[in-house]
Write a protein that holds these residues in place. Sequence first.
Motif, mmCIF file in Angstrom:
data_model
loop_
_atom_site.group_PDB
_atom_site.id
_atom_site.type_symbol
_atom_site.label_atom_id
_atom_site.label_comp_id
_atom_site.label_asym_id
_atom_site.label_seq_id
_atom_site.Cartn_x
_atom_site.Cartn_y
_atom_site.Cartn_z
ATOM 1 N N PRO A 1 -11.546 -4.294 -0.108
ATOM 2 C CA PRO A 1 -11.409 -3.063 -0.890
ATOM 3 C C PRO A 1 -10.693 -1.996 -0.069
ATOM 4 O O PRO A 1 -10.968 -1.828 1.126
ATOM 5 N N CYS A 2 -9.769 -1.286 -0.700
ATOM 6 C CA CYS A 2 -9.034 -0.240 0.014
ATOM 7 C C CYS A 2 -8.331 0.652 -0.987
ATOM 8 O O CYS A 2 -7.710 0.172 -1.933
ATOM 9 N N GLY A 3 -8.395 1.959 -0.766
ATOM 10 C CA GLY A 3 -7.715 2.909 -1.634
ATOM 11 C C GLY A 3 -6.444 3.462 -1.028
ATOM 12 O O GLY A 3 -5.786 4.312 -1.626
ATOM 13 N N GLY A 4 -6.067 2.984 0.180
ATOM 14 C CA GLY A 4 -4.923 3.550 0.889
ATOM 15 C C GLY A 4 -3.589 2.961 0.482
ATOM 16 O O GLY A 4 -3.489 2.125 -0.417
ATOM 17 N N THR A 5 -2.533 3.409 1.166
ATOM 18 C CA THR A 5 -1.177 2.956 0.877
ATOM 19 C C THR A 5 -0.758 1.900 1.893
ATOM 20 O O THR A 5 -1.113 1.975 3.071
ATOM 21 N N HIS A 6 0.006 0.914 1.409
ATOM 22 C CA HIS A 6 0.404 -0.226 2.235
ATOM 23 C C HIS A 6 1.860 -0.585 2.001
ATOM 24 O O HIS A 6 2.428 -0.266 0.951
ATOM 25 N N VAL A 7 2.438 -1.301 2.974
ATOM 26 C CA VAL A 7 3.778 -1.842 2.789
ATOM 27 C C VAL A 7 3.707 -3.025 1.821
ATOM 28 O O VAL A 7 2.645 -3.579 1.561
ATOM 29 N N ARG A 8 4.869 -3.412 1.273
ATOM 30 C CA ARG A 8 4.914 -4.522 0.316
ATOM 31 C C ARG A 8 4.859 -5.874 1.006
ATOM 32 O O ARG A 8 4.381 -6.848 0.436
ATOM 33 N N ARG A 9 5.396 -5.934 2.234
ATOM 34 C CA ARG A 9 5.407 -7.188 2.981
ATOM 35 C C ARG A 9 5.111 -6.881 4.449
ATOM 36 O O ARG A 9 5.525 -5.840 4.969
#
Length: 241
Positions: A205-213
């Motif tokens: 679970p995570c509400g943060g922002t991430h890279v696509r790859r």
Amino acid sequence: MPTSEPLFRKDAYARMTDATVLGYTEQGGIILDRSLFYATGGGQPGDSGKLLWGDGQCEVVTTVKGAEGAIALIPAEGAALPPAGASVTQVLDWDRRYGHMRVHTALHLLSVVIPLEVTGGSIGAEKGRLDFNMPDAPKDKQVLQDQLQALIDRDLEVTEDWITDAELDANPQLVKTMSVSPPRGAGQVRLVRIGSPDEQIDLQPCGGTHVRRTGEIGRIRLGKVEKKGKQNRRVYLHLEV
């Protein structure tokens, strides 16, 4: 208090968009109807940038959560504020946000190569850290770094899925971080998956922002390992470029 649509959740790569000023918090935070700016939470700092309107502009120094789903953009001290009801253009400090995205995704992978309970964490634009329930220091930090870099270099896909609060309660093993509660309250919880459903490397679970790859993370270096109490050790991760 009015709520703000979290645009960063739909597209973490959006850098500029329009919005309408709904009002202000008692502390002077600016509430928009839709926010590109991520609000501080889960170890990830709030976004910064600026707002433009007519012949005015204001620097946004950070972003925080307000009441009842509102997202409050905090202006620089003494900055002019857009009037309520005004149409504004949000401009994200993209380099800083993208650093957060790269570090955040790298820390998810760090929790894979060190499969221990996570007791805390912090994200920056160039480095981050996780605290682990780790009584003994790693025997060979270079081996862990090589394992982590190998996962990054596989250029794994990073996607999201959603489950209900009840499904999360039935699968407590998904929650790795003891000190940060998964974002709840809307009846659904967002899961971040690294790898494909058939070859899943990580799911939490995570509400943060991430890279696509994961390949976007680039080269990393594991920094010092600090002893924090009897059971805890803090592991630092640095972006090399």
